[in-house]
Design a protein around this motif. Structure first.
Motif, PDB file in Angstrom:
ATOM      1  N   LEU A  76      50.971   2.557  45.442  1.00  0.00           N
ATOM      2  CA  LEU A  76      51.670   3.657  46.100  1.00  0.00           C
ATOM      3  C   LEU A  76      50.683   4.580  46.823  1.00  0.00           C
ATOM      4  CD1 LEU A  76      54.506   4.685  46.556  1.00  0.00           C
ATOM      5  CD2 LEU A  76      54.253   6.126  44.533  1.00  0.00           C
ATOM      6  N   ALA A  77      49.526   4.803  46.215  1.00  0.00           N
ATOM      7  CA  ALA A  77      48.507   5.649  46.847  1.00  0.00           C
ATOM      8  C   ALA A  77      48.051   5.032  48.164  1.00  0.00           C
ATOM      9  CB  ALA A  77      47.330   5.842  45.899  1.00  0.00           C
ATOM     10  N   GLU A  78      47.872   3.710  48.169  1.00  0.00           N
ATOM     11  CA  GLU A  78      47.475   3.040  49.415  1.00  0.00           C
ATOM     12  C   GLU A  78      48.592   3.099  50.452  1.00  0.00           C
ATOM     13  OE1 GLU A  78      45.383  -0.801  49.275  1.00  0.00           O
ATOM     14  OE2 GLU A  78      45.098  -0.402  47.145  1.00  0.00           O
ATOM     15  N   CYS A  79      49.824   2.985  49.969  1.00  0.00           N
ATOM     16  CA  CYS A  79      50.970   3.076  50.892  1.00  0.00           C
ATOM     17  C   CYS A  79      51.033   4.465  51.519  1.00  0.00           C
ATOM     18  CB  CYS A  79      52.270   2.766  50.159  1.00  0.00           C
ATOM     19  SG  CYS A  79      52.497   1.012  49.832  1.00  0.00           S
ATOM     20  N   ARG A  80      50.807   5.481  50.711  1.00  0.00           N
ATOM     21  CA  ARG A  80      50.802   6.856  51.249  1.00  0.00           C
ATOM     22  C   ARG A  80      49.722   7.024  52.302  1.00  0.00           C
ATOM     23  NH1 ARG A  80      54.200   9.873  48.166  1.00  0.00           N
ATOM     24  NH2 ARG A  80      54.224   9.426  45.943  1.00  0.00           N
ATOM     25  N   ALA A  81      48.554   6.424  52.054  1.00  0.00           N
ATOM     26  CA  ALA A  81      47.450   6.514  53.015  1.00  0.00           C
ATOM     27  C   ALA A  81      47.815   5.814  54.325  1.00  0.00           C
ATOM     28  CB  ALA A  81      46.179   5.912  52.412  1.00  0.00           C
ATOM     29  N   LEU A  82      48.518   4.682  54.200  1.00  0.00           N
ATOM     30  CA  LEU A  82      48.951   3.963  55.411  1.00  0.00           C
ATOM     31  C   LEU A  82      49.937   4.822  56.210  1.00  0.00           C
ATOM     32  CD1 LEU A  82      49.461   0.364  53.997  1.00  0.00           C
ATOM     33  CD2 LEU A  82      47.947   0.986  55.902  1.00  0.00           C
ATOM     34  N   ARG A  83      50.852   5.485  55.476  1.00  0.00           N
ATOM     35  CA  ARG A  83      51.812   6.362  56.151  1.00  0.00           C
ATOM     36  C   ARG A  83      51.079   7.495  56.886  1.00  0.00           C
ATOM     37  NH1 ARG A  83      57.159   7.076  55.255  1.00  0.00           N
ATOM     38  NH2 ARG A  83      56.870   8.503  57.005  1.00  0.00           N
ATOM     39  N   ALA A  84      50.052   8.016  56.251  1.00  0.00           N
ATOM     40  CA  ALA A  84      49.344   9.156  56.833  1.00  0.00           C
ATOM     41  C   ALA A  84      48.486   8.750  58.026  1.00  0.00           C
ATOM     42  CB  ALA A  84      48.472   9.807  55.765  1.00  0.00           C
ATOM     43  N   SER A  85      48.090   7.468  58.068  1.00  0.00           N
ATOM     44  CA  SER A  85      47.218   7.033  59.164  1.00  0.00           C
ATOM     45  C   SER A  85      48.000   6.260  60.226  1.00  0.00           C
ATOM     46  CB  SER A  85      46.057   6.200  58.619  1.00  0.00           C
ATOM     47  OG  SER A  85      46.561   5.120  57.844  1.00  0.00           O
ATOM     48  N   ALA A  86      48.248   4.985  59.969  1.00  0.00           N
ATOM     49  CA  ALA A  86      48.795   4.115  61.016  1.00  0.00           C
ATOM     50  C   ALA A  86      50.312   4.233  61.199  1.00  0.00           C
ATOM     51  CB  ALA A  86      48.431   2.671  60.701  1.00  0.00           C
ATOM     52  N   TYR A  87      51.040   4.639  60.147  1.00  0.00           N
ATOM     53  CA  TYR A  87      52.512   4.539  60.202  1.00  0.00           C
ATOM     54  C   TYR A  87      53.185   5.862  59.853  1.00  0.00           C
ATOM     55  CZ  TYR A  87      51.393  -0.405  60.292  1.00  0.00           C
ATOM     56  OH  TYR A  87      50.881  -1.629  60.634  1.00  0.00           O
TER      57      TYR A  87
END
Ligand code: ADP
Length: 168
Positions: free
Chosen positions: A45-56
């Motif tokens: 989930l932490a990695e998913c949040r990071a993806l949301r904050a950057s690329a998506y």
């Protein structure tokens, strides 16, 4: 590429990569998504949040795929893809096919040799199992995926397994 069918829980698979039937928020949900985050632990989930904050920042578009590591799961990677919600009035099969294609593309880029898919969109998103199985198998068979030796479809219950078996 070998195609196999398994009846079981995708979170228990030892494939290099397992595919998550995610939603565009990437922040968790029910079905496969809920099981992956529950069993995989908070890292995913932490990695998913990071993806949301950057690329998506607006979420992962339907039909696309993106990878994270797999936390406590036996797999190495989780490939998150967003299936289309089934519609009777609009043909969205190209989006469902795109989930399988995009996920295989990400898996090949990661260097995965084995990939496990759930029956994307056939749960909460309402896709009829027979058609979902046909699209899944046809697309995987027709998609070139360098380095991928085995694709397994992990079906949660006997009905889903039977539909995939028939389609295969
Ligand atoms: P979607 O929102 O794309 O429809 P779901 O997760 O609701 O995704 O369901 C997709 C399919 O995965 C359904 O056929 C459902 O029965 C099945 N499923 C649910 N949990 C699991 C699991 N832990 N492992 C494998 N398949 C599962």
């Amino acid at each position: 590429m070998r195609i196999t069918l398994v009846q079981g829980d995708i979170t228990e698979q030892r494939a290099d990569a397992i595919v998550n039937a995610a939603n565009s928020s990437l922040l968790g949900g029910g079905g496969v998504d809920g099981a992956i985050h529950r069993r995989g632990g908070p890292e995913i989930l932490a990695e998913c949040r990071a993806l949301r904050a950057s690329a998506y920042d607006k979420g992962l578009p339907t039909g696309q795929a993106v990878a994270t590591t797999a936390g406590r799961l036996p797999a190495r990677w989780v490939i998150h893809t967003v299936g289309p919600v089934y519609s009777r009035s609009e043909d969205r099969s190209h989006l469902l096919a795109s989930c399988y294609r995009a996920s295989l593309g990400v898996a090949a880029e990661l260097g995965a040799h084995t990939v496990a898919f759930p029956a994307i969109s056939t749960g909460i998103y309402g896709w009829p199992l027979d058609d979902g199985a046909r699209i899944a198998l046809k697309t995987v068979r027709e998609t070139p995926a360098p380095g991928i030796e085995e694709v397994s479809f992990v079906l949660f219950d006997a009905t889903a397994y039977a539909e995939f078996d028939r389609a295969l």
